[in-house]
Each structure stands twice: as C-alpha cells, then as structure tokens.
Design an enzyme around this catalytic site. Structure first.
Site, PDB file in Angstrom:
ATOM      1  N   ILE A  14      26.286  93.498   2.036  1.00 55.76           N
ATOM      2  CA  ILE A  14      25.893  94.321   1.213  1.00 55.76           C
ATOM      3  C   ILE A  14      24.843  94.015   1.526  1.00 55.76           C
ATOM      4  CG2 ILE A  14      27.375  94.580  -0.468  1.00 55.76           C
ATOM      5  CD1 ILE A  14      25.862  91.698  -1.593  1.00 55.76           C
ATOM      6  N   GLY A  17      18.928  91.170   6.951  1.00 56.23           N
ATOM      7  CA  GLY A  17      17.703  91.486   6.959  1.00 56.23           C
ATOM      8  C   GLY A  17      17.570  90.776   8.611  1.00 56.23           C
ATOM      9  N   GLY A  18      16.400  90.475   8.986  1.00 56.75           N
ATOM     10  CA  GLY A  18      15.862  89.998  10.467  1.00 56.75           C
ATOM     11  C   GLY A  18      16.362  88.915  10.556  1.00 56.75           C
ATOM     12  N   MET A  19      16.832  88.298   9.397  1.00 61.92           N
ATOM     13  CA  MET A  19      17.541  86.630   9.921  1.00 61.92           C
ATOM     14  C   MET A  19      18.628  86.598   9.058  1.00 61.92           C
ATOM     15  SD  MET A  19      13.698  84.914   9.129  1.00 61.92           S
ATOM     16  CE  MET A  19      14.041  83.286   9.352  1.00 61.92           C
ATOM     17  N   VAL A  22      23.701  89.491   3.434  1.00 61.93           N
ATOM     18  CA  VAL A  22      24.329  88.625   2.504  1.00 61.93           C
ATOM     19  C   VAL A  22      25.452  89.576   2.285  1.00 61.93           C
ATOM     20  CG1 VAL A  22      24.160  89.011   0.592  1.00 61.93           C
ATOM     21  CG2 VAL A  22      22.624  88.903   1.626  1.00 61.93           C
ATOM     22  N   LYS A  37      24.914  84.681   1.356  1.00 61.53           N
ATOM     23  CA  LYS A  37      23.910  85.100   2.388  1.00 61.53           C
ATOM     24  C   LYS A  37      24.250  83.687   3.951  1.00 61.53           C
ATOM     25  CE  LYS A  37      19.130  85.576   2.598  1.00 61.53           C
ATOM     26  NZ  LYS A  37      18.040  86.041   2.002  1.00 61.53           N
ATOM     27  N   ASP A 135       8.750  85.102  -1.512  1.00 63.44           N
ATOM     28  CA  ASP A 135       9.771  86.257  -0.888  1.00 63.44           C
ATOM     29  C   ASP A 135       9.642  87.237  -2.235  1.00 63.44           C
ATOM     30  OD1 ASP A 135       9.879  88.111   1.472  1.00 63.44           O
ATOM     31  OD2 ASP A 135      11.426  88.156   1.253  1.00 63.44           O
TER      32      ASP A 135
END
Length: 316
Positions: A14, A17-19, A22, A37, A135
């Site tokens: 769902i 990201g870069g790292m 999820v 995650k 963040d």
C-alpha cells in the site's frame, strides 16, 4: 503469499519509499489486519541498521494516543545472505491520507485547523515521551472516520539524538525540514513544529510556503532553508492561528511554540477537543461528533510529484 515470522501474511503493498515499503497484512495469531513496514536491508552503521530501528520501535511502542497509529511488533526478515531487513508492525489506520485530500486544493480553514490541532496533540504526546517524529507531512497524516492518525512513529528518534545518516544524506522530506536539520543538528521537538507550520500553511492555502520555482535540489544544495513566505489572508481565519503558523516557521528553534501550546490554541480556534498529556483528566463538554471529512473542502498533494514540480503541486 509471503509470511513474516510465521504470523504476518503480506496481502497488498500500500506504499513504497526510498528506504521501505508498507504492506497491508493479516496477523494470523490475533486475527486482525495490520500494517507492516518492511525496511531495506542495511549495513552496519547505515540509517537502516537493525539495532537502531529496534530501539526506536521500542520507544514508539510505548506511545499510546488516539491520534497516533500504534506500534505492535518488531522483527527481521532474511533477504540476501547475511542481510536482514527489519520490519515494524503497526496499527492499520483505515481512511485516506491528508495528501490525497489536498490534491483538490486547500481545506476549509476550520477543517484544516482541526486536522492540525489533532496532529499537534499527537506530537505533544510524543514529545512528552522524548520522541521526535522527524517526518511530519501530509502523506503521514491519515484521515479516518474517528479523526486524525499520525503515521510512521515507528521510525521516529529520541529527542536530542545525533544524526547517524550517511554523509550527504538528509532524512525527511525537504519541504518540511527545519533549517537546523539541513545542518544535521540533533533532532528536537522544535523540528517537528517547523513541519507542523508547513503543514498548516499547506492546509490553508493549498501550496507550500516558498516562492514559486523553489526545488528540493535548491533547498538541500544550499544547506539552509529558503525563507518561508508570509501566510496570505484567509477569510475568517482567527489572527492567533495565522500568528501560530508564522511562529512555527521561525528560523530560530527556540522561538517556535511547543506542540502542547499549538494543540490547545488550534483546538480552541475551532472549539474542538484534543487529547493532550497535561489535560487528559480535565472534562470538557462538546456536542455529539460528526464526520469531519464529510465537510471537507478537499486537499492534498501527490506523493510521486517530481521535485521540480513543487511550485505547482508540492511534495507528499
């Protein structure tokens, strides 16, 4: 179907990201949906080190608040030989992100202020536990039928902790980073308050508080924050809310308001109730709740927007 620790069945990705990525997953032991995650495997000393994430997950797991997506579990999954990918199991918050809502433009000021009041309340609880989110952004704010849920506390950091990320890397979303974060200063609650100021500005205006044409490359390359533009007039907005937004965006961290102060001021501006640590036992009357999101004027930002398109749409 991939299963982690013989317990968490990964059903649908769902977010990515870069790292990390999820997944919507099913906890077969407790028979409930969860969010998992899964972090990218890292080498010793890298930002994704297993021990660092384990420590931060333990800290975040102690944070219990109605506006925070809870952390349930931590583990590691084998990927390449000798490499471990840490994962964090969290509450699955059902709804839409603030980013998705803001795509249609700014929110009605009452809704935007109430959303930010609940975000500030979540931050107040975190800061009271010595946790800095790092963040805060629209993509990490979920709008649910029962109110706001702030996501990703599973990778937050203790207040005052040094930045261990590799040289040349800036953690977080550039448009929401405080000036001191570009200089790799230890994370403090004041950094979250800068991000809250950007979030509030975006909710009220539908754009970021920077001049048109400002890009992520310019923000990071200069190693200093571009001066935010003043909040333009918003019809009906109480002046104390505009002043709070201005103070959150102050270059000096010591002049920014606390999360507790922001939560109370924003809630008072829209006659809402928020759960904050110091006032949890103080009763307050209010009418029966209605769905906040059925009244919305829409909003949010695309999560995959190109860096050079920030002046048009803004980052997630």
């Amino acid at each position: 179907m991939r299963t982690l620790a013989g317990r968490y069945e990964l059903e649908q990705r769902i977010g990515m990201g870069g790292m990390s990525e999820v997944w919507r997953a099913h906890d077969v032991v407790l028979d409930r949906p969860v969010a998992v995650k899964l972090m990218s495997p890292g080498n010793q000393g890298e930002e994704t080190s297993v021990e660092r994430i384990r420590t931060e997950a333990r800290s975040a797991a102690r944070l219990v608040h109605p506006n925070v997506a809870s952390v349930h579990d931590f583990g590691t999954a084998s990927t390449l030989p000798g490499r471990e990918a840490p994962y964090i199991v969290m509450e699955l918050a059902e709804g839409e992100t603030l980013a998705e809502h803001l795509r249609a433009g700014p929110l009605d000021w009452r809704i935007g202020v109430r959303v930010c009041a609940e975000v500030a309340a979540a931050l107040a609880a975190a800061h009271a536990h010595g946790i800095v989110h790092r963040d805060v952004k629209p993509a990490n704010v979920m709008l649910t039928p029962s109110g706001v849920k702030v996501l990703d506390f599973g990778i937050a950091t203790p207040a005052g902790a040094p930045d261990h990320s590799p040289e040349g890397m800036v953690l977080g979303t550039p448009a929401y980073l405080a000036p001191e974060q570009f200089d790799r200063q230890p994370a403090t609650p004041a950094a979250d308050m800068y991000a809250l100021g950007v979030l509030l500005y975006y909710c009220l205006t539908g754009r970021l508080p920077y001049a048109a044409g400002t890009t992520a490359t310019q923000l990071v390359g200069a190693r200093r924050r571009v001066t935010p533009e003043p909040l333009p007039p918003v019809d009906g907005l109480p002046p104390e809310v505009a002043d709070l937004c201005h103070r959150c965006l102050d270059e000096d961290p010591l002049r920014r308001p606390t999360s507790l102060m922001a939560a109370l001021l924003l809630a008072e501006a829209v006659d809402a109730r928020v759960y904050v640590p110091m006032l949890a036992s103080v009763p307050r009357q209010r009418s029966a709740p209605t769905s906040l999101w059925t009244e919305r004027a829409a909003t949010e930002v695309t999560e995959a927007v190109a860096l050079d398109d920030w002046s048009r749409a803004g980052p997630a």
